[in-house]
Structure formats: C-alpha cells, structure tokens
Scaffold this active site. Structure first.
Site, PDB file in Angstrom:
ATOM      1  CB  ALA A 101      -0.865  -0.005   1.257  1.00 51.04           C
ATOM      2  CD  GLU A 136      -2.333  -7.802   2.765  1.00 51.33           C
ATOM      3  OE1 GLU A 136      -2.005  -6.644   2.451  1.00 51.33           O
ATOM      4  OE2 GLU A 136      -2.918  -8.066   3.816  1.00 51.33           O
ATOM      5  CD  GLU A 154       1.796  -5.783   5.661  1.00 50.64           C
ATOM      6  OE1 GLU A 154       2.627  -6.655   5.978  1.00 50.64           O
ATOM      7  OE2 GLU A 154       1.073  -5.882   4.655  1.00 50.64           O
ATOM      8  N   GLY A 198       0.653  -5.174   0.844  1.00 54.45           N
ATOM      9  CA  GLY A 198      -0.519  -5.243  -0.043  1.00 54.45           C
ATOM     10  C   GLY A 198      -0.184  -5.886  -1.365  1.00 54.45           C
TER      11      GLY A 198
HETATM   12  N1  T1G Z   1       4.625   3.448  -0.068  1.00 55.20           N
HETATM   13  C1  T1G Z   1       5.071   4.679  -0.432  1.00 55.20           C
HETATM   14  N2  T1G Z   1       6.361   4.942  -0.772  1.00 55.20           N
HETATM   15  C2  T1G Z   1       7.219   3.910  -0.741  1.00 55.20           C
HETATM   16  C3  T1G Z   1       6.837   2.607  -0.367  1.00 55.20           C
HETATM   17  C4  T1G Z   1       5.463   2.395  -0.029  1.00 55.20           C
HETATM   18  N3  T1G Z   1       5.005   1.188   0.316  1.00 55.20           N
HETATM   19  N4  T1G Z   1       7.941   1.815  -0.425  1.00 55.20           N
HETATM   20  C5  T1G Z   1       8.950   2.593  -0.817  1.00 55.20           C
HETATM   21  N5  T1G Z   1       8.526   3.848  -1.003  1.00 55.20           N
HETATM   22  C6  T1G Z   1       9.332   4.983  -1.470  1.00 55.20           C
HETATM   23  C7  T1G Z   1      10.458   5.305  -0.504  1.00 55.20           C
HETATM   24  O1  T1G Z   1      10.003   6.173   0.513  1.00 55.20           O
HETATM   25  C8  T1G Z   1      11.452   5.980  -1.450  1.00 55.20           C
HETATM   26  O2  T1G Z   1      10.976   7.303  -1.673  1.00 55.20           O
HETATM   27  C9  T1G Z   1      11.271   5.202  -2.752  1.00 55.20           C
HETATM   28  O3  T1G Z   1       9.967   4.599  -2.685  1.00 55.20           O
HETATM   29  C10 T1G Z   1      12.306   4.119  -2.928  1.00 55.20           C
HETATM   30  O4  T1G Z   1      12.233   3.319  -1.746  1.00 55.20           O
HETATM   31  C11 T1G Z   1      -2.389  -3.032   2.742  1.00 55.20           C
HETATM   32  C12 T1G Z   1      -1.169  -1.985   4.949  1.00 55.20           C
HETATM   33  C13 T1G Z   1      10.300  -2.013  -1.624  1.00 55.20           C
HETATM   34  C14 T1G Z   1      12.310  -2.985  -0.467  1.00 55.20           C
HETATM   35  O5  T1G Z   1       6.471  -1.858   4.058  1.00 55.20           O
HETATM   36  O6  T1G Z   1      10.665  -2.020   1.961  1.00 55.20           O
HETATM   37  O7  T1G Z   1       0.942  -2.771   2.280  1.00 55.20           O
HETATM   38  O8  T1G Z   1      13.026   8.538  -0.884  1.00 55.20           O
HETATM   39  O9  T1G Z   1      14.610   3.785  -1.074  1.00 55.20           O
HETATM   40  O10 T1G Z   1      15.931   0.517  -1.262  1.00 55.20           O
HETATM   41  O11 T1G Z   1      -1.897  -4.786   4.218  1.00 55.20           O
HETATM   42  O12 T1G Z   1      11.094   0.519  -0.401  1.00 55.20           O
HETATM   43  O13 T1G Z   1      12.718   8.040  -3.316  1.00 55.20           O
HETATM   44  O14 T1G Z   1      11.226   9.726  -2.163  1.00 55.20           O
HETATM   45  O15 T1G Z   1      13.250   1.968   0.057  1.00 55.20           O
HETATM   46  O16 T1G Z   1      14.978  -0.202  -3.539  1.00 55.20           O
HETATM   47  C15 T1G Z   1       3.955  -2.577   3.209  1.00 55.20           C
HETATM   48  C16 T1G Z   1       8.225  -0.666   2.141  1.00 55.20           C
HETATM   49  C17 T1G Z   1       3.199  -1.299   3.192  1.00 55.20           C
HETATM   50  C18 T1G Z   1       7.490  -1.985   1.905  1.00 55.20           C
HETATM   51  C19 T1G Z   1      12.540  -1.080  -2.059  1.00 55.20           C
HETATM   52  N6  T1G Z   1       5.131  -2.483   2.375  1.00 55.20           N
HETATM   53  N7  T1G Z   1       9.257  -0.447   1.144  1.00 55.20           N
HETATM   54  O17 T1G Z   1      13.741  -0.663  -1.399  1.00 55.20           O
HETATM   55  O18 T1G Z   1      14.013   1.702  -2.341  1.00 55.20           O
HETATM   56  S1  T1G Z   1       1.776  -1.363   4.233  1.00 55.20           S
HETATM   57  C20 T1G Z   1       6.325  -2.095   2.891  1.00 55.20           C
HETATM   58  C21 T1G Z   1      10.431  -1.125   1.169  1.00 55.20           C
HETATM   59  C22 T1G Z   1       0.734  -2.446   3.420  1.00 55.20           C
HETATM   60  C23 T1G Z   1      -1.304  -3.832   3.363  1.00 55.20           C
HETATM   61  C24 T1G Z   1      -0.395  -3.004   4.205  1.00 55.20           C
HETATM   62  C25 T1G Z   1      11.458  -0.725   0.154  1.00 55.20           C
HETATM   63  C26 T1G Z   1      11.632  -1.726  -0.990  1.00 55.20           C
HETATM   64  P1  T1G Z   1      12.053   8.479  -2.036  1.00 55.20           P
HETATM   65  P2  T1G Z   1      13.579   2.709  -1.162  1.00 55.20           P
HETATM   66  P3  T1G Z   1      14.757   0.314  -2.169  1.00 55.20           P
END
Ligand code: T1G
Length: 661
Positions: A63, A110, A130, A107
């Site tokens: 998400a 999911e 999460e 997500g």
């Molecule tokens: N939402 C918004 N922005 C995100 C994002 C996300 N999920 N993931 C990364 N970004 C942005 C990050 O802030 C950065 O921004 C850019 O993308 C590159 O990220 C419904 C409720 C996927 C392993 O927790 O673990 O789904 O600094 O530097 O090193 O049940 O990003 O460029 O402006 O980290 O290649 C669950 C979080 C969400 C994954 C890639 N998902 N992301 O790593 O790049 S909650 C997460 C990561 C959810 C559901 C629930 C990593 C990555 P900027 P980065 P990276």
C-alpha cells in the site's frame, strides 16, 4: 485504463501492467486501474487468462504508506481499502496470474494471494513487513497466507516481517512456479497452460490450517518470542492474534477480525512513530545543498590506519561490502592483535551460522595488514582510526596527504575532535570528512558523516553513497564537539549523575530508561564505554568549562578510585566474570560521601521524574543543535539516536517523542 495501469493482449492473454514508479505502491488509482483491466479482460471473449505484472524494478511494494497519515489525521476516510480489488481478482471467471519480480510486499503480496496463481523469478522476494510500520497486513494477508503456507510460516512472516526468497516461498506453496528467463513470457505461457483449468480460491483452501491442538503450541511459542525479542512492540501481538483468527473463524469473520486489529494498530502511536522512521531513513539521504546528481567518486580500494577496536571493525565493514582494504598500524604487534580480533569475530559468525567458512575466507582475503604506507597511493578512500588525540591525528593526516592520490577521500573516525583542525593538517581540506562509526563498527548501522567547512560536495555525496554500499545509515552532520550523537549524550549522562547525587538509586536511573525501551541505561553505558574516557577528556578541557555551570562529581569520584566500569570490573556497578552487573555497596557509600560533600540531602526520585529529566536533557541539546544547523532536521537526530544509541524506533526517536518534527 490509466497511465498507472496498462492493458495489452498477448496470445489471448490479457497483460495488466502496473506502472507507478518507483516501487509500484498501490497509490490511489492503482487498485482501481487493476480492477478495471481485470473486468475488461473478463468481458472480452478473446481473452482466456490474465497476467498481472509490475513495470520497472518490482511487482508491488505494498500500500502507499503516504496514505496512512492522511487517514489517521482525518484528511481522508480509510474506505474499504484493497478489498474491492481483491474481490474482483478472486471472483474473476478467468484465472489471474500474478507475475512477480523484485518485491511483492504487504498489499502487493495480498493482491498476489487473491489471484488464482503466483509465478515469480527466483531473485524476487515476498513478505508481509507491515509490523515494521507498527501495523499488520490489512488486506487479507493474515487470512490467506496460512491457507497457502501453513500456520507456522505464516505466523513467522506476519510477526517478524522478514522477506522470504522465492525458491523458499515456492517450496512452501506460496508461489506456484519459478520462471527461468523472461518473466512475462513465462507468465503468459503459464497462463495459457492453466486457462481452462478449474480454480480454487485461496480463501476456500483450509487444508493447511491444522487443528486447534496442533496450533496451540505455535501461538504460545510466538507470544513467548514476541515477549523476548519484540519487547514493547504492539503490532507483533496483533499479527499473532489475526493469524490465530484465521485458524478459528470462517474466512469472512477472520477478515473482519483482521480489519479490526489493523485499524487499532493504524491509529496507534507506535505506528505513527515507525512510519516516521521509515521515511526518515530515506529523508536523511537528501542533503539540501548537495544535489542528487552531484558526481560521486568510485570507491574500489580502501585503506584504514589504526588496527584497534574501531579500525579493525571498519576494515571488516569494507571487507563485508566486497571492497579490498589495507589495514595499517605502526607496529606488527598492534597489527597482529587487530587481525586476531578480526579472525575471531568472523569465526564467531561462522560458528553461529551467520555465514560460511568460505565467506569468512573471502572477507579475510580482502584485508591486507601492513605496517607501511605501501599501496596507499592506489586507495580511493583512507580512513584514520588512531588514538583520539589531536596531535597524532594531525601527524597521520600530514603523512597521508603526502601519499594519497588527488581524488582520494581522506576520512577521520574521530568521535569528537574538530574536522576543520584535522583538515588543516593537509593541503586538501576539501577532501577531508568525518566518518564517525559506532562501536562495534562492523555491526552498528549508524555512520555520522561530518562535513568540515571546506569539505567538497563530491566528497559528501561519495560518503553518503558509500554508507549505503557499506550497509550503513549515513547521516550528514556539522562540525562541533561531539557532532550530534555524542554532543547530546553528554548532557543526558550528566543529568543521570545529578539524579544520583540528588537521591536517585543507580539501578532506578538505568531502570527508568530501559523500561522506556532503551537497550541500556545511561550509567550502565558509561561502565560499558569506560568512565575513564570522559574523565580524561574532562581533565583535558577543564580550562574551557564554564566555572558557574553545575558540574557532576560522581564519575570523577569513581575514576579517582580506579573504578572505570566493566574494564576494571567496578564502576557504577560491580561485575562478575560474565560481566553481569550488580549493585555495589561501596558505590552506595561513595555516593553518600559525595552527597555530603555537595551538601545535598537525598530525596526519593521516581521513574517519571528520571525519564522526564533525562529526555529533556537530550531534547534540549537537540534543539540547540538544530538552531546551530549542526543537524539538518529533527528526523536526522531521531535516526542517529535510533541507529547509534539504542533509542526505541517505536518511539520515533527523541525529537519525534518530544513532538518536534
Ligand atoms: N509506499 C510509499 N512509498 C514507498 C513505499 C510504499 N510502500 N515503499 C517505498 N517507497 C518509497 C520510498 O520512501 C522511497 O521514496 C522510494 O519509494 C524508494 O524506496 C495493505 C497496509 C520495496 C524494499 O512496508 O521495503 O501494504 O526517498 O529507497 O531501497 O496490508 O522501499 O525516493 O522519495 O526503500 O529499492 C507494506 C516498504 C506497506 C514496503 C525497495 N510495504 N518499502 O527498497 O528503495 S503497508 C512495505 C520497502 C501495506 C497492506 C499493508 C522498500 C523496498 P524516495 P527505497 P529500495
């Protein structure tokens, strides 16, 4: 169809491509776009199946985390989340195949689990991270995952949030096929293969849920692990409860229980704090006056001067990152000691199964111990890690100035001394920068990168990029005594001494802070680092101190009696052979003496006052640091304290905790 989600036909298969850079988060418009394309495919008789794939480097990273703040602030309603999309996927008459590369997280996984099938390249990862944001999967992850991989693996994935490699996920039944070669081609071929086969929705598969008797020990063990390894965290317990609901309730009711638990976590203080940290770890890499396209020097060869604890740890850090590193010390004995500690460190990791003997040998082979400057002219970076004395550092920098190539970064690991003064010992101050590692350097994630007045933007950009290569969190700070972390730690530890002198018990001061979530209290940390370190610096700078300022007496009194802490088995506490601490009656007597000397009548001091005063000491110094521009933003201070000083991430860091963002 929208530019976020594209639709195309290929051999009778609808290919739905998500294109929402950089990580294909499920931002507004993406779920709707996917659902529209799946409906379009369903209405097209020429289509027999659907492939869902991500453009760019990844499937779907989850998400859009930016949306959570809008929901918790009331700016927007949460609505039904991803559930409408999941229903379209799951009820599609034509099988939908999720084709995964890069990451399918949160997500993203999911969505993939609501599809009929999942295929992936071997290099991809899947996960429900999460809990790291203080929430839990909120779109059926805790209900579908146990149905695909069984309760034990689902529990582990949802409770700890660690990613799982595709081959392991395939083995467990989460991924239906690993695709060799081109993912899209393989996914379309797989789709044509399964197009006419009956599909069983994941929600209807109960075969792996086991029985209450089989599961009871799993949930018991999960809760015990949470109490031990996730002390203070609320989300892991909610994740366990949600997975448990999947084993007890029909799917629809389990989904409702998950939604209730998700909602509770989303609005929690811990989730706000952890989301602040998630973005904070990325914000600190953004330096306002160093543009993203600033040229970066390539670092293929490194050299470290000083084979003591820090130098050896720094050399390991480079070797672990695959960079060849020379390790120099003045004498063969010092070098042998350094290399022996490196070998012992690696051997301990091999013994614990952290990596193989071969990996240890490869890392060791990258480290070249030597007593001369031979080969230093080829180094792309030289890191000085000698004794913390200005005269010696200046001498070393004059020496390396004479041997280093023109575009070699000259870094000092000093923890408090002036970068500008050290830089002045060279003819190239623009190449000099502070790389303040935290002990043990090969373990602690934080790297305080200290810019001097003359440090060039290229050297700063190179240092920030190098931090990532080394697996560190690089935070750029200004040059002052103690930079950010240690400068704030000084008044914090000073206040701890005042509290004891005023009547607080030693164990209560430390206990108040470990209860708050810190790994160690301020006095125990002093014993660990060695009370004599501060004592020596205080004696060196006594002449600079403000004579009117209240000064603590206790640690001087301890040092005057040779009580330096763990290294002498006596400090604030006494220590047994296993370095276990216990209250020392002699210290109690000394405290009484010092109180009498200071004319203080001791009083009871409770945990609340202790925490309040210690956190205020920390935060007030942080505010001064921000006013002076030594730290760029409050979040930089938070990231420093979480990654260098054990401040609990689920409190967001000292500034966030104090409401300063
Ligand atoms: N939402 C918004 N922005 C995100 C994002 C996300 N999920 N993931 C990364 N970004 C942005 C990050 O802030 C950065 O921004 C850019 O993308 C590159 O990220 C419904 C409720 C996927 C392993 O927790 O673990 O789904 O600094 O530097 O090193 O049940 O990003 O460029 O402006 O980290 O290649 C669950 C979080 C969400 C994954 C890639 N998902 N992301 O790593 O790049 S909650 C997460 C990561 C959810 C559901 C629930 C990593 C990555 P900027 P980065 P990276």
């Amino acid at each position: 169809m929208s530019e976020l989600v594209r639709y195309a036909l290929r051999d009778g298969v609808a290919v739905v491509t998500i294109d929402n850079p950089p990580v294909n988060a499920l931002s507004p418009g993406v779920p709707e776009g996917i659902a529209a394309c799946v409906r379009q495919a369903g209405a097209d008789d020429a289509v027999t199946a659907v492939v869902l794939i991500g453009a760019g480097r990844s499937f779907i990273a989850g998400a859009d985390i930016n949306e959570f703040g809008k929901i918790t602030s009331g700016e927007k309603q949460r609505g039904e989340g991803l559930h409408p999309l999941l229903a379209v996927l799951e009820d599609s008459a034509k099988p939908v195949i999720a084709a995964i590369h890069g990451q399918a997280f949160g997500g993203g996984l999911e969505v993939a689990m609501a599809c009929a099938y999942r295929v992936a390249v071997a290099s991809a990862q899947v996960g429900q991270p999460e809990v790291r944001l203080g929430i839990i999967p909120g779109a059926g992850g805790t209900q579908r995952l146990p149905r695909l991989v069984g309760v034990e693996m689902a529990l582990r994935m949802c409770q700890f949030g660690d990613p799982v490699k595709v081959p392991v996920a395939c083995e467990a039944g989460l991924i239906d096929r690993v695709i060799d070669g081109d993912l899209l081609e393989g996914a379309v071929a797989f789709a044509r293969e399964v197009a006419c086969q009956p599909v069983r929705r994941v929600r209807d598969r109960d075969g792996k849920l086991g029985t209450a008797e089989q599961n009871a020990p799993l949930f018991q063990a999960a809760r015990e692990a949470a109490a031990k390894r996730q002390r203070g965290l609320e989300a892991p317990l909610a994740a366990i409860a949600a997975v448990e609901a999947a084993t007890r309730l029909p799917f629809a009711e389990g989904l409702r229980e998950e939604a209730r638990l998700f909602e509770e976590r989303l609005f929690s203080k811990q989730s706000k704090a952890l989301i602040h940290v998630f973005f904070g770890e990325r914000t600190v890499a953004k330096i306002p006056d160093v543009p993203k396209d600033t040229p970066v020097l390539s670092v293929k060869q490194a050299a470290v001067i000083g084979a003591g604890t820090m130098g050896a740890g720094i050399a390991m850090t480079y070797a672990n990152a695959g960079i060849a590193v020379r390790l120099k010390d003045a004498t063969a004995e010092a070098l042998d000691r350094g290399m022996a500690s490196i070998r012992a460190n690696y051997a301990a990791s091999v013994a614990k199964g952290r990596f193989s003997q071969q990996a240890m040998d490869e890392r060791l082979a990258r480290i070249s111990p030597q007593v001369s400057y031979e080969g230093f002219e080829e180094a792309d970076i030289i890191i000085e890690a000698v004794f913390e004395g200005m005269a010696l550092k200046k001498q070393v920098f004059a020496e390396i100035d004479a041997v280093a190539k023109a575009d070699c970064v000259l870094a000092t690991n000093t923890s408090t001394l002036s970068i500008d003064e050290i830089a002045a010992a060279t003819g190239r101050p623009e190449m000099v920068i502070g790389h303040h590692f935290f002990s043990p350097a090969n373990v602690m994630r934080l790297l305080e990168i200290v810019r001097g007045k003359a440090t060039s933007k290229t050297v700063i950009a190179t240092s920030m990029a190098l931090a990532r290569t080394l697996g560190k969190i690089g935070v750029l700070v200004g040059n002052c005594r103690g930079f950010v972390g240690n400068r704030m730690f000084h008044p914090y530890r000073r206040e701890a001494q005042f509290l004891v002198e005023e009547g607080a018990r030693v164990a209560d001061v430390d206990g108040a802070m470990t209860e708050f979530g810190l790994a160690m209290g301020p006095l125990a940390v002093g014993d660990l680092a060695g009370l004599d370190v501060g004592w020596r610096i205080r004696k060196e700078y006594r002449h600079l101190e403000d004579p009117r300022a209240r000064k603590p007496r206790m640690e001087d009194a301890l040092c005057e009696r040779g009580r330096y802490g763990q290294k002498t088995r006596t400090g604030w506490y006494k220590y047994d052979e296993q370095r276990r601490a216990s209250v020392d009656p002699d210290v109690e007597a000394l405290i009484a003496e010092v109180r009498a000397e200071l004319g203080i009548t001791p009083r009871e001091i409770g945990a609340e006052e202790i925490r309040e005063r210690l956190l205020a000491a920390l935060v007030n110094e942080g505010k001064r640091i921000l006013e002076e521009g030594i730290a760029l933003r409050p979040v930089d201070i938070d990231i420093i304290y979480i990654n260098g000083y054990g401040f609990p991430a689920w409190r967001g860091g000292p500034m966030f905790h104090a409401g300063i963002v």
